[in-house]
Design a protein around this motif. Sequence first.
Motif, PDB file in Angstrom:
ATOM      1  N   ASN A   1       0.838  -1.188   0.000  1.00  0.00           N
ATOM      2  CA  ASN A   1       0.000   0.000   0.000  1.00  0.00           C
ATOM      3  C   ASN A   1       0.877   1.243   0.000  1.00  0.00           C
ATOM      4  OD1 ASN A   1      -2.301  -1.552   0.076  1.00  0.00           O
ATOM      5  ND2 ASN A   1      -2.507  -1.452   2.299  1.00  0.00           N
ATOM      6  N   ALA A   2       0.284   2.353  -0.371  1.00  0.00           N
ATOM      7  CA  ALA A   2       1.029   3.613  -0.453  1.00  0.00           C
ATOM      8  C   ALA A   2       0.418   4.651   0.470  1.00  0.00           C
ATOM      9  CB  ALA A   2       1.029   4.139  -1.892  1.00  0.00           C
ATOM     10  N   LEU A   3       1.264   5.518   0.980  1.00  0.00           N
ATOM     11  CA  LEU A   3       0.779   6.700   1.682  1.00  0.00           C
ATOM     12  C   LEU A   3       0.092   7.620   0.685  1.00  0.00           C
ATOM     13  CD1 LEU A   3       3.798   7.663   3.959  1.00  0.00           C
ATOM     14  CD2 LEU A   3       1.489   7.159   4.763  1.00  0.00           C
ATOM     15  N   ASP A   4      -1.075   8.098   1.049  1.00  0.00           N
ATOM     16  CA  ASP A   4      -1.707   9.116   0.221  1.00  0.00           C
ATOM     17  C   ASP A   4      -0.772  10.320   0.122  1.00  0.00           C
ATOM     18  OD1 ASP A   4      -3.526  11.610  -0.188  1.00  0.00           O
ATOM     19  OD2 ASP A   4      -4.808   9.902  -0.706  1.00  0.00           O
ATOM     20  N   GLN A   5      -0.713  10.925  -1.033  1.00  0.00           N
ATOM     21  CA  GLN A   5       0.207  12.035  -1.260  1.00  0.00           C
ATOM     22  C   GLN A   5      -0.008  13.182  -0.278  1.00  0.00           C
ATOM     23  OE1 GLN A   5       2.765  11.800  -3.363  1.00  0.00           O
ATOM     24  NE2 GLN A   5       3.505  13.800  -2.665  1.00  0.00           N
TER      25      GLN A   5
ATOM     26  N   GLU B   1       1.908   7.041   8.523  1.00  0.00           N
ATOM     27  CA  GLU B   1       1.354   8.392   8.454  1.00  0.00           C
ATOM     28  C   GLU B   1       1.934   9.243   9.573  1.00  0.00           C
ATOM     29  OE1 GLU B   1      -2.941   6.977   6.527  1.00  0.00           O
ATOM     30  OE2 GLU B   1      -2.728   7.279   8.692  1.00  0.00           O
ATOM     31  N   ALA B   2       2.062   8.662  10.758  1.00  0.00           N
ATOM     32  CA  ALA B   2       2.640   9.401  11.878  1.00  0.00           C
ATOM     33  C   ALA B   2       4.104   9.745  11.621  1.00  0.00           C
ATOM     34  CB  ALA B   2       2.498   8.578  13.161  1.00  0.00           C
ATOM     35  N   LEU B   3       4.864   8.794  11.065  1.00  0.00           N
ATOM     36  CA  LEU B   3       6.267   9.072  10.736  1.00  0.00           C
ATOM     37  C   LEU B   3       6.377  10.190   9.705  1.00  0.00           C
ATOM     38  CD1 LEU B   3       7.681   5.427  10.519  1.00  0.00           C
ATOM     39  CD2 LEU B   3       8.300   7.161  12.222  1.00  0.00           C
ATOM     40  N   ALA B   4       5.454  10.204   8.733  1.00  0.00           N
ATOM     41  CA  ALA B   4       5.475  11.251   7.715  1.00  0.00           C
ATOM     42  C   ALA B   4       5.235  12.621   8.314  1.00  0.00           C
ATOM     43  CB  ALA B   4       4.434  10.967   6.640  1.00  0.00           C
ATOM     44  N   CYS B   5       4.574  12.651   9.466  1.00  0.00           N
ATOM     45  CA  CYS B   5       4.290  13.917  10.138  1.00  0.00           C
ATOM     46  C   CYS B   5       5.309  14.233  11.231  1.00  0.00           C
ATOM     47  CB  CYS B   5       2.889  13.884  10.740  1.00  0.00           C
ATOM     48  SG  CYS B   5       1.575  13.884   9.501  1.00  0.00           S
TER      49      CYS B   5
ATOM     50  N   HIS C   1      14.998   1.924  15.251  1.00  0.00           N
ATOM     51  CA  HIS C   1      15.479   2.624  14.062  1.00  0.00           C
ATOM     52  C   HIS C   1      14.372   3.427  13.382  1.00  0.00           C
ATOM     53  CE1 HIS C   1      19.447   0.742  14.171  1.00  0.00           C
ATOM     54  NE2 HIS C   1      18.829  -0.386  14.494  1.00  0.00           N
ATOM     55  N   THR C   2      13.233   2.810  13.119  1.00  0.00           N
ATOM     56  CA  THR C   2      12.106   3.575  12.558  1.00  0.00           C
ATOM     57  C   THR C   2      11.009   3.769  13.587  1.00  0.00           C
ATOM     58  OG1 THR C   2      11.099   1.542  11.674  1.00  0.00           O
ATOM     59  CG2 THR C   2      12.529   2.810  10.197  1.00  0.00           C
ATOM     60  N   VAL C   3      10.755   2.735  14.405  1.00  0.00           N
ATOM     61  CA  VAL C   3       9.747   2.826  15.463  1.00  0.00           C
ATOM     62  C   VAL C   3      10.341   2.243  16.742  1.00  0.00           C
ATOM     63  CG1 VAL C   3       7.878   2.571  13.782  1.00  0.00           C
ATOM     64  CG2 VAL C   3       8.697   0.554  15.014  1.00  0.00           C
TER      65      VAL C   3
ATOM     66  N   LEU D   1      14.402   7.757   7.187  1.00  0.00           N
ATOM     67  CA  LEU D   1      12.977   8.079   7.098  1.00  0.00           C
ATOM     68  C   LEU D   1      12.586   8.445   5.676  1.00  0.00           C
ATOM     69  CD1 LEU D   1      10.213   8.644   8.302  1.00  0.00           C
ATOM     70  CD2 LEU D   1      11.019  10.922   8.959  1.00  0.00           C
ATOM     71  N   GLU D   2      13.367   9.289   5.035  1.00  0.00           N
ATOM     72  CA  GLU D   2      13.022   9.698   3.674  1.00  0.00           C
ATOM     73  C   GLU D   2      13.052   8.521   2.713  1.00  0.00           C
ATOM     74  OE1 GLU D   2      11.714  12.576   2.992  1.00  0.00           O
ATOM     75  OE2 GLU D   2      11.996  13.138   5.088  1.00  0.00           O
ATOM     76  N   ALA D   3      13.993   7.602   2.913  1.00  0.00           N
ATOM     77  CA  ALA D   3      14.040   6.412   2.058  1.00  0.00           C
ATOM     78  C   ALA D   3      12.799   5.550   2.265  1.00  0.00           C
ATOM     79  CB  ALA D   3      15.304   5.605   2.356  1.00  0.00           C
ATOM     80  N   LEU D   4      12.364   5.405   3.518  1.00  0.00           N
ATOM     81  CA  LEU D   4      11.154   4.631   3.811  1.00  0.00           C
ATOM     82  C   LEU D   4       9.930   5.276   3.184  1.00  0.00           C
ATOM     83  CD1 LEU D   4       9.600   2.407   5.330  1.00  0.00           C
ATOM     84  CD2 LEU D   4       9.599   3.911   7.337  1.00  0.00           C
ATOM     85  N   LEU D   5       9.810   6.595   3.294  1.00  0.00           N
ATOM     86  CA  LEU D   5       8.643   7.288   2.742  1.00  0.00           C
ATOM     87  C   LEU D   5       8.641   7.251   1.218  1.00  0.00           C
ATOM     88  CD1 LEU D   5       8.429  10.358   5.158  1.00  0.00           C
ATOM     89  CD2 LEU D   5       7.137   8.214   5.242  1.00  0.00           C
ATOM     90  N   ARG D   6       9.815   7.311   0.598  1.00  0.00           N
ATOM     91  CA  ARG D   6       9.878   7.173  -0.864  1.00  0.00           C
ATOM     92  C   ARG D   6       9.399   5.801  -1.286  1.00  0.00           C
ATOM     93  NH1 ARG D   6      14.809   9.833  -0.437  1.00  0.00           N
ATOM     94  NH2 ARG D   6      15.929   7.845  -0.583  1.00  0.00           N
ATOM     95  N   GLU D   7       9.811   4.782  -0.539  1.00  0.00           N
ATOM     96  CA  GLU D   7       9.423   3.413  -0.855  1.00  0.00           C
ATOM     97  C   GLU D   7       7.912   3.221  -0.726  1.00  0.00           C
ATOM     98  OE1 GLU D   7      10.250  -0.989   1.081  1.00  0.00           O
ATOM     99  OE2 GLU D   7      11.828   0.522   1.174  1.00  0.00           O
ATOM    100  N   CYS D   8       7.279   4.024   0.138  1.00  0.00           N
ATOM    101  CA  CYS D   8       5.832   3.908   0.370  1.00  0.00           C
ATOM    102  C   CYS D   8       5.041   4.977  -0.368  1.00  0.00           C
ATOM    103  CB  CYS D   8       5.544   4.026   1.874  1.00  0.00           C
ATOM    104  SG  CYS D   8       6.272   2.713   2.865  1.00  0.00           S
ATOM    105  N   SER D   9       5.652   5.654  -1.314  1.00  0.00           N
ATOM    106  CA  SER D   9       4.970   6.712  -2.048  1.00  0.00           C
ATOM    107  C   SER D   9       4.081   6.138  -3.142  1.00  0.00           C
ATOM    108  CB  SER D   9       5.986   7.662  -2.669  1.00  0.00           C
ATOM    109  OG  SER D   9       6.716   7.001  -3.698  1.00  0.00           O
TER     110      SER D   9
END
Length: 345
Positions: A132-136, A223-227, A247-249, A281-289
Amino acid sequence: MAPALVRFLVPGTSARFWCGGLSVEQQTARLVENLCPTELVTYRERSVDHPYLDDCLRQDRPDAQVLWVVSWGFDVPGLIHRLKGRRVAYHAHSSQYGFGLPPGVPVLAVSRNTMGYWGDKAPRNPLILVPNALDQTWLDRGDRSVGQRRPIDVLVQARKSSPYVLEQLVPALRQAGLVVEVQAGWVDDLVDLFNRSTVYLYDSAEYWRGRGVTEGFGLPPLEALACGCVVFSSLNHALADHGDPGHTVHQIGCGRLQFDLERIKAAVAVPQRWRPAGDRLEALLRECSEAALLERWRDAFAHLDALEAASGPSLSSPPTWRLRLQQRLVRLQRVVNRLPGWPSR
């Protein structure tokens, strides 16, 4: 090459069916539309905005260029049966519903946990990972800065939270003087709520274990990490896909209440020490984009097209009962072979 049309089946789109599964199917249909035409097709309630399954089956002949995507838990076996003779794929979210799949039906798994489940239960069916992807919106408006103090120290969403969090940890955090928000109703702007929170708690293990199925993907911690929140999360099922403790959570309910309490207080006091490293974090969010998910669907369609072009019957795997019976017979034969006077082999 993408199909001529992809039809995503959902029971309905009214408030009665609002949930994460519906949201994901709607988002996926919108994204896949960048590759080929898509439709949401309902099958329990009619909608003026979407085709109805009974009408489609009555009016349309089976077409190999049309891919039907089923996803809705316990409805999946019945839907696959109704779509017999048509090209079908299973968009698998939660697992452990107990049903099997006919040979040849591809599994489009949203997590490695779900893919592993079907890799065990249906090892000869095609398996494809399409997370699944994070909504933009979360990436556009998520505040990952480490600036001024946020007004909410700890955010908890009541739904799916464990009794431990709601009845033990939340009172202890409040007694320690922290500002704790337990969100239970509708929120007009969830991104803003997360952006105003320092720590986010997510503990869904007991919720899903009590229902006998799994956490299909677990978007709220992402979503929380993105914020920019520090996330304390359970690590059940698909949460282990992207939840890397320390590391992430950070693991919630980790051994003792006091241990949780001290770590959360420290994270509220100095959140930048508890957040994931910026590059991680940015690598994780890119992967979930959504862009990354779109490429995965493009690859999935290419894989399915190559599969359709291959001739011959679909492979299948023996049922579990037969495999276990065979193992018992093998063990029995070993015992018999050791009996006195029995000819050795």
